[in-house]
Scaffold this motif. Sequence first.
Motif, PDB file in Angstrom:
ATOM      1  N   ILE A  33      44.591  32.561  33.414  1.00  0.00           N
ATOM      2  CA  ILE A  33      42.977  31.945  32.681  1.00  0.00           C
ATOM      3  C   ILE A  33      43.842  30.523  33.171  1.00  0.00           C
ATOM      4  N   CYS A  34      45.080  29.908  33.575  1.00  0.00           N
ATOM      5  CA  CYS A  34      45.383  28.628  34.181  1.00  0.00           C
ATOM      6  C   CYS A  34      44.417  27.875  34.982  1.00  0.00           C
ATOM      7  N   TYR A  35      44.818  29.332  36.027  1.00  0.00           N
ATOM      8  CA  TYR A  35      43.926  28.743  37.602  1.00  0.00           C
ATOM      9  C   TYR A  35      42.682  27.805  37.441  1.00  0.00           C
ATOM     10  N   PRO A  36      41.689  28.266  37.091  1.00  0.00           N
ATOM     11  CA  PRO A  36      40.509  27.780  36.712  1.00  0.00           C
ATOM     12  C   PRO A  36      40.790  26.538  35.858  1.00  0.00           C
ATOM     13  N   ILE A  37      41.162  26.715  34.798  1.00  0.00           N
ATOM     14  CA  ILE A  37      41.229  25.276  33.953  1.00  0.00           C
ATOM     15  C   ILE A  37      41.886  24.336  34.601  1.00  0.00           C
ATOM     16  N   LEU A  38      43.061  24.378  34.850  1.00  0.00           N
ATOM     17  CA  LEU A  38      43.693  23.712  35.638  1.00  0.00           C
ATOM     18  C   LEU A  38      43.141  22.936  37.018  1.00  0.00           C
ATOM     19  N   ALA A  39      42.061  23.770  37.722  1.00  0.00           N
ATOM     20  CA  ALA A  39      41.368  23.045  38.616  1.00  0.00           C
ATOM     21  C   ALA A  39      39.918  22.685  38.367  1.00  0.00           C
ATOM     22  N   LEU A  40      39.018  22.665  37.192  1.00  0.00           N
ATOM     23  CA  LEU A  40      38.659  22.445  36.566  1.00  0.00           C
ATOM     24  C   LEU A  40      39.146  20.891  35.899  1.00  0.00           C
ATOM     25  N   ILE A  42      41.299  18.936  37.515  1.00  0.00           N
ATOM     26  CA  ILE A  42      41.879  18.429  39.029  1.00  0.00           C
ATOM     27  C   ILE A  42      40.153  17.330  38.693  1.00  0.00           C
ATOM     28  N   SER A  43      39.690  18.328  38.947  1.00  0.00           N
ATOM     29  CA  SER A  43      38.344  17.712  39.601  1.00  0.00           C
ATOM     30  C   SER A  43      37.032  17.969  39.431  1.00  0.00           C
ATOM     31  N   GLY A  44      37.135  18.382  38.028  1.00  0.00           N
ATOM     32  CA  GLY A  44      35.258  18.681  36.957  1.00  0.00           C
ATOM     33  C   GLY A  44      34.479  19.320  37.616  1.00  0.00           C
ATOM     34  N   SER A  45      35.323  20.002  39.232  1.00  0.00           N
ATOM     35  CA  SER A  45      33.792  21.010  39.605  1.00  0.00           C
ATOM     36  C   SER A  45      34.320  22.755  39.117  1.00  0.00           C
ATOM     37  N   SER A 101      54.909  17.505  41.487  1.00  0.00           N
ATOM     38  CA  SER A 101      53.515  16.704  41.129  1.00  0.00           C
ATOM     39  C   SER A 101      53.017  16.098  43.491  1.00  0.00           C
ATOM     40  N   GLY A 102      53.378  17.811  43.885  1.00  0.00           N
ATOM     41  CA  GLY A 102      53.002  17.795  44.987  1.00  0.00           C
ATOM     42  C   GLY A 102      51.404  17.445  45.792  1.00  0.00           C
ATOM     43  N   PRO A 103      51.228  16.748  46.254  1.00  0.00           N
ATOM     44  CA  PRO A 103      50.185  16.620  46.884  1.00  0.00           C
ATOM     45  C   PRO A 103      49.408  17.842  47.199  1.00  0.00           C
ATOM     46  N   SER A 104      47.392  18.363  47.849  1.00  0.00           N
ATOM     47  CA  SER A 104      47.056  19.173  47.776  1.00  0.00           C
ATOM     48  C   SER A 104      46.845  20.802  46.768  1.00  0.00           C
ATOM     49  N   LEU A 105      46.657  20.091  45.737  1.00  0.00           N
ATOM     50  CA  LEU A 105      47.210  20.982  44.478  1.00  0.00           C
ATOM     51  C   LEU A 105      46.715  21.680  44.204  1.00  0.00           C
ATOM     52  N   ALA A 107      44.954  23.093  46.644  1.00  0.00           N
ATOM     53  CA  ALA A 107      44.996  24.270  47.730  1.00  0.00           C
ATOM     54  C   ALA A 107      45.484  25.389  46.880  1.00  0.00           C
ATOM     55  N   VAL A 108      46.959  24.149  46.507  1.00  0.00           N
ATOM     56  CA  VAL A 108      48.022  25.111  46.306  1.00  0.00           C
ATOM     57  C   VAL A 108      48.189  26.668  45.535  1.00  0.00           C
ATOM     58  N   LEU A 109      46.935  25.800  44.783  1.00  0.00           N
ATOM     59  CA  LEU A 109      46.956  26.818  43.484  1.00  0.00           C
ATOM     60  C   LEU A 109      45.745  28.081  44.737  1.00  0.00           C
ATOM     61  N   VAL A 110      44.835  28.170  45.279  1.00  0.00           N
ATOM     62  CA  VAL A 110      44.206  28.650  45.185  1.00  0.00           C
ATOM     63  C   VAL A 110      45.100  29.956  46.873  1.00  0.00           C
ATOM     64  N   VAL A 111      45.709  28.917  47.330  1.00  0.00           N
ATOM     65  CA  VAL A 111      47.004  30.153  47.878  1.00  0.00           C
ATOM     66  C   VAL A 111      47.784  30.580  46.986  1.00  0.00           C
ATOM     67  N   VAL A 112      48.371  30.302  46.763  1.00  0.00           N
ATOM     68  CA  VAL A 112      49.628  30.814  45.092  1.00  0.00           C
ATOM     69  C   VAL A 112      48.599  31.981  44.427  1.00  0.00           C
ATOM     70  N   ALA A 113      47.723  31.822  44.196  1.00  0.00           N
ATOM     71  CA  ALA A 113      46.524  32.594  43.923  1.00  0.00           C
ATOM     72  C   ALA A 113      45.964  34.006  44.369  1.00  0.00           C
ATOM     73  N   LEU A 114      45.912  33.161  45.692  1.00  0.00           N
ATOM     74  CA  LEU A 114      45.701  34.637  47.089  1.00  0.00           C
ATOM     75  C   LEU A 114      46.640  36.106  46.707  1.00  0.00           C
ATOM     76  N   ILE A 115      47.643  35.053  47.247  1.00  0.00           N
ATOM     77  CA  ILE A 115      49.322  35.632  47.831  1.00  0.00           C
ATOM     78  C   ILE A 115      49.555  36.578  46.679  1.00  0.00           C
ATOM     79  N   GLU A 116      49.562  36.209  45.014  1.00  0.00           N
ATOM     80  CA  GLU A 116      50.232  36.844  43.790  1.00  0.00           C
ATOM     81  C   GLU A 116      48.998  38.107  43.738  1.00  0.00           C
ATOM     82  N   GLY A 117      47.389  37.581  44.262  1.00  0.00           N
ATOM     83  CA  GLY A 117      46.406  38.301  43.750  1.00  0.00           C
ATOM     84  C   GLY A 117      47.187  39.979  44.568  1.00  0.00           C
ATOM     85  N   THR A 118      47.466  39.388  45.586  1.00  0.00           N
ATOM     86  CA  THR A 118      47.571  40.717  46.786  1.00  0.00           C
ATOM     87  C   THR A 118      48.531  41.701  46.508  1.00  0.00           C
TER      88      THR A 118
END
Length: 422
Positions: A33-40, A42-45, A101-105, A107-118
Amino acid sequence: MSVGRTGALRNRNFLLLWVGNGTSLMGIFGARICYPILALDISGSAVLAGWTTFAASVPNLLFLPHAGVFADYSDRRRTMLSFQLLGAAMSAVLTVWVVISGPSLPAVLVVVALIEGTAFAYFSLAEVAAIRDLVPKDQYLAAFSLYEAEKPVAILMGRVFGAGLLGVARWAPFAGNLASYAVSIGSVSAMRGDFSPVASESTSRRESFWSRTREGISWVHRSRFLETSTIATAAANVLFQITILLLIVRSHQEGRPAWVVGFVLSSAGVGGVIGAALAPRLTKAFAPGPVFVAGLWAWALALTPMALTSYPIVMAVCWFAVGAVGTVVSVVNTLNRIEAAPPEAVGRVVGLASLITDGAVPVGAALGGYVLATWGTQTIAWLLPIGLAVLALSGGAALRYTHAPSSAEMKSSSGVPVESLN
């Protein structure tokens, strides 16, 4: 608590698996539930928020058939441990990345979500197959009702604590997910017994992945109820993913804090607990078809008030109903999948059915951002219950005209009457 449930909970291995996985699910749902909230945030998208949810769920579309074969032809305990360790590693990476506060957060969210989902896809199919092995057949209903009951509880607690922790610190829900993985790994490690593959390799020839998958498809095709419920559940899952994103976007537009979204979505967990208590009675009292179609109509009614208001209490009540009905439907679907195949093919049958139902989740997640951006929240809020009503009509028609089984068809090779599946 019924005798059947008490008996299932007295099984040491089942109890360890149930408690460990329930704890892990709380962490996973809290993080998701935090993945999309944090992404929104960060980016407002809304589009990026949809893609983070897509990344967590798309492994169901990509890997469930192979995960089903893997569950049939590998040590199920070792499989569960391996993929829980992988999920824990991803949670650790994301926690550290947010802290520093690493760069490209995004992108890291997407990659982590993908691997954890697998990792979750492979673990969940091995778990379902292991439960069938751990309990006697007369406890299937009790064991799988308990299995389905832990999901709404995990949704309830995970989403509340996940959204709440996100309000405290961005890294906190992912650290909580890591801790929940540690509990699950300890529980699965403590299980004892023979978890060797049920399906054995032929000494004369080794079947290919596609041959094994085709065998699973043949078992799915034998049950009209399994086919119809799988397709209808998949379509409903697309609509529910759009609904979740709708709730998140509405809350963001109205300036509500993150915990409000967690409160609304966690209400499905409360409803799911009620649904889990009712599922055994409904499953025994009615045939699967009428229960499933009634569930589709109930979902359509539950989403209708969301088109009229965005008031959090009303949305929470609606989502409560969605969760209650969803657990009953899940119990009906899981029992029929388990009973539709012999032990050596259960992983493939569950995997293929889940490919369609769970594989629809990333489709809905990916579509959600675009349809909301194109048509707006109000139009989509009306289209969601209409879509579920159409599913109820078509699903009811498909099951109503199921042919009566012939005497030769009255039993499947697993000994379960075909009429009970249809």
